[in-house]
Motif scaffolding. Structure first.
Motif, PDB file in Angstrom:
ATOM      1  N   LEU A 159       0.814  -1.206   0.000  1.00 16.46           N
ATOM      2  CA  LEU A 159       0.000   0.000   0.000  1.00 16.46           C
ATOM      3  C   LEU A 159       0.852   1.262   0.000  1.00 16.46           C
ATOM      4  CD1 LEU A 159      -2.716  -1.117   2.588  1.00 16.46           C
ATOM      5  CD2 LEU A 159      -2.765  -1.295   0.109  1.00 16.46           C
ATOM      6  N   SER A 160       2.103   1.146   0.379  1.00 17.34           N
ATOM      7  CA  SER A 160       2.978   2.318   0.406  1.00 17.34           C
ATOM      8  C   SER A 160       3.770   2.480  -0.889  1.00 17.34           C
ATOM      9  CB  SER A 160       3.966   2.206   1.579  1.00 17.34           C
ATOM     10  OG  SER A 160       4.837   1.106   1.406  1.00 17.34           O
TER      11      SER A 160
ATOM     12  N   PHE B 213       2.290   1.551  11.004  1.00 14.00           N
ATOM     13  CA  PHE B 213       1.308   1.600   9.913  1.00 14.00           C
ATOM     14  C   PHE B 213      -0.096   1.326  10.442  1.00 14.00           C
ATOM     15  CE2 PHE B 213      -1.142  -0.642   6.663  1.00 14.00           C
ATOM     16  CZ  PHE B 213      -1.100   0.259   5.604  1.00 14.00           C
ATOM     17  N   LEU B 214      -0.220   0.362  11.331  1.00 13.06           N
ATOM     18  CA  LEU B 214      -1.526   0.005  11.886  1.00 13.06           C
ATOM     19  C   LEU B 214      -2.116   1.157  12.683  1.00 13.06           C
ATOM     20  CD1 LEU B 214      -3.529  -2.365  12.124  1.00 13.06           C
ATOM     21  CD2 LEU B 214      -2.343  -3.052  14.209  1.00 13.06           C
ATOM     22  N   ALA B 215      -1.292   1.799  13.501  1.00 14.30           N
ATOM     23  CA  ALA B 215      -1.778   2.917  14.315  1.00 14.30           C
ATOM     24  C   ALA B 215      -2.185   4.106  13.443  1.00 14.30           C
ATOM     25  CB  ALA B 215      -0.705   3.330  15.318  1.00 14.30           C
ATOM     26  N   GLU B 216      -1.371   4.424  12.438  1.00 18.30           N
ATOM     27  CA  GLU B 216      -1.693   5.542  11.550  1.00 18.30           C
ATOM     28  C   GLU B 216      -2.963   5.269  10.750  1.00 18.30           C
ATOM     29  OE1 GLU B 216       1.525   6.576   9.051  1.00 18.30           O
ATOM     30  OE2 GLU B 216       2.750   7.423  10.665  1.00 18.30           O
ATOM     31  N   SER B 217      -3.127   4.050  10.268  1.00 16.20           N
ATOM     32  CA  SER B 217      -4.320   3.702   9.492  1.00 16.20           C
ATOM     33  C   SER B 217      -5.569   3.751  10.357  1.00 16.20           C
ATOM     34  CB  SER B 217      -4.160   2.307   8.880  1.00 16.20           C
ATOM     35  OG  SER B 217      -3.041   2.252   8.029  1.00 16.20           O
ATOM     36  N   PHE B 218      -5.472   3.242  11.578  1.00 15.41           N
ATOM     37  CA  PHE B 218      -6.621   3.261  12.478  1.00 15.41           C
ATOM     38  C   PHE B 218      -6.990   4.696  12.843  1.00 15.41           C
ATOM     39  CE2 PHE B 218      -8.499   3.175  16.733  1.00 15.41           C
ATOM     40  CZ  PHE B 218      -9.542   2.282  16.529  1.00 15.41           C
ATOM     41  N   GLU B 219      -5.981   5.517  13.096  1.00 15.59           N
ATOM     42  CA  GLU B 219      -6.234   6.907  13.461  1.00 15.59           C
ATOM     43  C   GLU B 219      -6.894   7.668  12.324  1.00 15.59           C
ATOM     44  OE1 GLU B 219      -3.773  10.680  15.413  1.00 15.59           O
ATOM     45  OE2 GLU B 219      -2.727   8.897  14.703  1.00 15.59           O
TER      46      GLU B 219
ATOM     47  N   PRO C  78      -2.634   9.660  21.435  1.00 14.94           N
ATOM     48  CA  PRO C  78      -1.176   9.555  21.280  1.00 14.94           C
ATOM     49  C   PRO C  78      -0.794   8.302  20.513  1.00 14.94           C
ATOM     50  CG  PRO C  78      -1.724  10.227  23.507  1.00 14.94           C
ATOM     51  CD  PRO C  78      -3.025   9.874  22.838  1.00 14.94           C
ATOM     52  N   HIS C  79       0.155   8.448  19.628  1.00 11.00           N
ATOM     53  CA  HIS C  79       0.562   7.336  18.766  1.00 11.00           C
ATOM     54  C   HIS C  79       1.012   6.133  19.588  1.00 11.00           C
ATOM     55  CE1 HIS C  79       1.312   6.172  14.634  1.00 11.00           C
ATOM     56  NE2 HIS C  79       2.448   5.628  14.988  1.00 11.00           N
ATOM     57  N   ALA C  80       1.741   6.378  20.650  1.00 11.86           N
ATOM     58  CA  ALA C  80       2.246   5.272  21.471  1.00 11.86           C
ATOM     59  C   ALA C  80       1.104   4.499  22.117  1.00 11.86           C
ATOM     60  CB  ALA C  80       3.193   5.810  22.537  1.00 11.86           C
ATOM     61  N   TYR C  81       0.019   5.184  22.487  1.00 10.05           N
ATOM     62  CA  TYR C  81      -1.119   4.498  23.096  1.00 10.05           C
ATOM     63  C   TYR C  81      -1.802   3.570  22.093  1.00 10.05           C
ATOM     64  CZ  TYR C  81      -0.725   7.744  27.023  1.00 10.05           C
ATOM     65  OH  TYR C  81      -0.282   8.449  28.108  1.00 10.05           O
ATOM     66  N   LEU C  82      -1.931   4.038  20.842  1.00 13.03           N
ATOM     67  CA  LEU C  82      -2.553   3.192  19.826  1.00 13.03           C
ATOM     68  C   LEU C  82      -1.709   1.952  19.558  1.00 13.03           C
ATOM     69  CD1 LEU C  82      -3.770   5.887  17.264  1.00 13.03           C
ATOM     70  CD2 LEU C  82      -5.162   4.553  18.856  1.00 13.03           C
ATOM     71  N   VAL C  83      -0.398   2.137  19.452  1.00 11.69           N
ATOM     72  CA  VAL C  83       0.492   0.993  19.235  1.00 11.69           C
ATOM     73  C   VAL C  83       0.394   0.018  20.393  1.00 11.69           C
ATOM     74  CG1 VAL C  83       2.894   0.277  19.011  1.00 11.69           C
ATOM     75  CG2 VAL C  83       2.073   2.284  17.765  1.00 11.69           C
ATOM     76  N   GLY C  84       0.415   0.536  21.619  1.00 16.82           N
ATOM     77  CA  GLY C  84       0.302  -0.327  22.792  1.00 16.82           C
ATOM     78  C   GLY C  84      -1.038  -1.037  22.875  1.00 16.82           C
TER      79      GLY C  84
ATOM     80  N   ALA D  47      -8.324 -10.774   2.118  1.00 19.59           N
ATOM     81  CA  ALA D  47      -9.474 -10.028   1.593  1.00 19.59           C
ATOM     82  C   ALA D  47      -9.333  -8.540   1.901  1.00 19.59           C
ATOM     83  CB  ALA D  47     -10.765 -10.581   2.183  1.00 19.59           C
ATOM     84  N   ALA D  48      -8.887  -8.219   3.123  1.00 24.39           N
ATOM     85  CA  ALA D  48      -8.707  -6.814   3.494  1.00 24.39           C
ATOM     86  C   ALA D  48      -7.604  -6.160   2.661  1.00 24.39           C
ATOM     87  CB  ALA D  48      -8.378  -6.705   4.984  1.00 24.39           C
ATOM     88  N   THR D  49      -6.509  -6.891   2.439  1.00 22.53           N
ATOM     89  CA  THR D  49      -5.426  -6.362   1.622  1.00 22.53           C
ATOM     90  C   THR D  49      -5.881  -6.134   0.191  1.00 22.53           C
ATOM     91  OG1 THR D  49      -3.775  -7.501   2.984  1.00 22.53           O
ATOM     92  CG2 THR D  49      -3.086  -6.777   0.800  1.00 22.53           C
ATOM     93  N   LEU D  50      -6.664  -7.072  -0.352  1.00 21.12           N
ATOM     94  CA  LEU D  50      -7.174  -6.925  -1.719  1.00 21.12           C
ATOM     95  C   LEU D  50      -8.090  -5.713  -1.829  1.00 21.12           C
ATOM     96  CD1 LEU D  50      -7.427  -8.009  -4.596  1.00 21.12           C
ATOM     97  CD2 LEU D  50      -9.286  -9.491  -3.796  1.00 21.12           C
ATOM     98  N   LEU D  51      -8.965  -5.515  -0.858  1.00 24.00           N
ATOM     99  CA  LEU D  51      -9.848  -4.353  -0.875  1.00 24.00           C
ATOM    100  C   LEU D  51      -9.047  -3.058  -0.794  1.00 24.00           C
ATOM    101  CD1 LEU D  51     -12.779  -5.551   1.443  1.00 24.00           C
ATOM    102  CD2 LEU D  51     -12.813  -5.250  -1.041  1.00 24.00           C
ATOM    103  N   ALA D  52      -8.017  -3.065   0.045  1.00 26.93           N
ATOM    104  CA  ALA D  52      -7.182  -1.869   0.167  1.00 26.93           C
ATOM    105  C   ALA D  52      -6.455  -1.563  -1.137  1.00 26.93           C
ATOM    106  CB  ALA D  52      -6.181  -2.045   1.310  1.00 26.93           C
ATOM    107  N   LEU D  53      -5.937  -2.606  -1.793  1.00 34.76           N
ATOM    108  CA  LEU D  53      -5.263  -2.406  -3.079  1.00 34.76           C
ATOM    109  C   LEU D  53      -6.227  -1.886  -4.138  1.00 34.76           C
ATOM    110  CD1 LEU D  53      -2.983  -5.584  -3.243  1.00 34.76           C
ATOM    111  CD2 LEU D  53      -2.255  -3.217  -2.915  1.00 34.76           C
ATOM    112  N   LEU D  54      -7.441  -2.422  -4.158  1.00 36.37           N
ATOM    113  CA  LEU D  54      -8.439  -1.935  -5.102  1.00 36.37           C
ATOM    114  C   LEU D  54      -8.776  -0.470  -4.834  1.00 36.37           C
ATOM    115  CD1 LEU D  54     -10.874  -5.004  -5.314  1.00 36.37           C
ATOM    116  CD2 LEU D  54      -9.207  -4.242  -7.022  1.00 36.37           C
TER     117      LEU D  54
END
Length: 204
Positions: free
Chosen positions: A18-19, A106-112, A120-126, A153-160
């Motif tokens: 995705l990047s 990446f997970l924390a940034e995408s969720f945010e 705080p970014h550290a809280y999301l990662v934790g 399936a999630a990766t395919l949807l994200a790529l689309l």
């Protein structure tokens, strides 16, 4: 076979893909594609070398009556000795640690961004750590097959979604980005950013 396919697919096609649009923008219209194809060829060649080394190591171990090599470290140990096994196992740990760091970020940034949560970014990662650690508990890889299928399936949807947004941008605003003249053929100053993203895309 189906479970193995889903697991191998998820291992090689991960969120690093995705990047890649951003990565290519950091390398240029010519340097980016050429470098990416070169990295892909080098990665494929390295995989074949590892398989050849494993076959040679297993033949040597079989003649001695030992169990065949199953891990990167055991293959390196059979080919390079104890020091090679130690260095290889340490390298694998460091590479996986780096991948995990990038993945959690990446997970924390995408969720945010997706959920609109300001924390705080550290809280999301934790907060994601306990759920990811639970995935390391199963000892049979088949137990992860449903999760791998859902992740695929999630990766395919994200790529689309990425391809759709890219196509819409190209149709409405043209392919040129960043400047009115478009991207240059090569960007050496930001090429390390491309290199890191491209290598991460080949994490499998």
């Amino acid at each position: 076979p189906r479970d193995a396919f889903f697991t191998l697919f998820k291992a090689n096609v991960g969120p690093g893909c995705l990047s890649l649009p951003f990565a290519f923008a950091q390398a240029g219209t010519l340097l980016g594609p050429v470098s990416f194809v070169s990295l892909a060829a080098y990665s494929l060649y390295s995989q074949h070398l590892i398989l050849d080394c494993k076959e040679a190591a297993n033949d040597r171990r079989t003649r001695r009556g030992d169990q065949g090599a199953r891990t990167y470290g055991e293959v390196a140990g059979a080919c390079l000795g104890p020091l090679g096994q130690t260095v290889t196992e340490l390298s694998v740990v460091l590479v996986q640690l780096g991948i995990c760091v990038v993945f959690f970020d990446f997970l924390a940034e995408s969720f945010e961004a997706g959920a609109g949560v300001e924390a705080p970014h550290a809280y999301l990662v934790g907060g994601f750590m306990p759920f990811v650690m639970l995935l390391s508990l199963p000892r049979d890889i088949k137990a992860l097959a449903p999760l791998s299928a859902a992740a695929n399936a999630a990766t395919l949807l994200a790529l689309l979604a990425v391809f759709g947004a890219t196509g819409e941008h190209a149709l409405t605003e043209g392919a040129a980005i960043q400047t009115s003249e478009g991207l240059p053929r090569g960007l050496l100053t930001s090429f390390p950013v491309f290199l890191g993203s491209a290598v991460y895309a080949f994490e499998g």
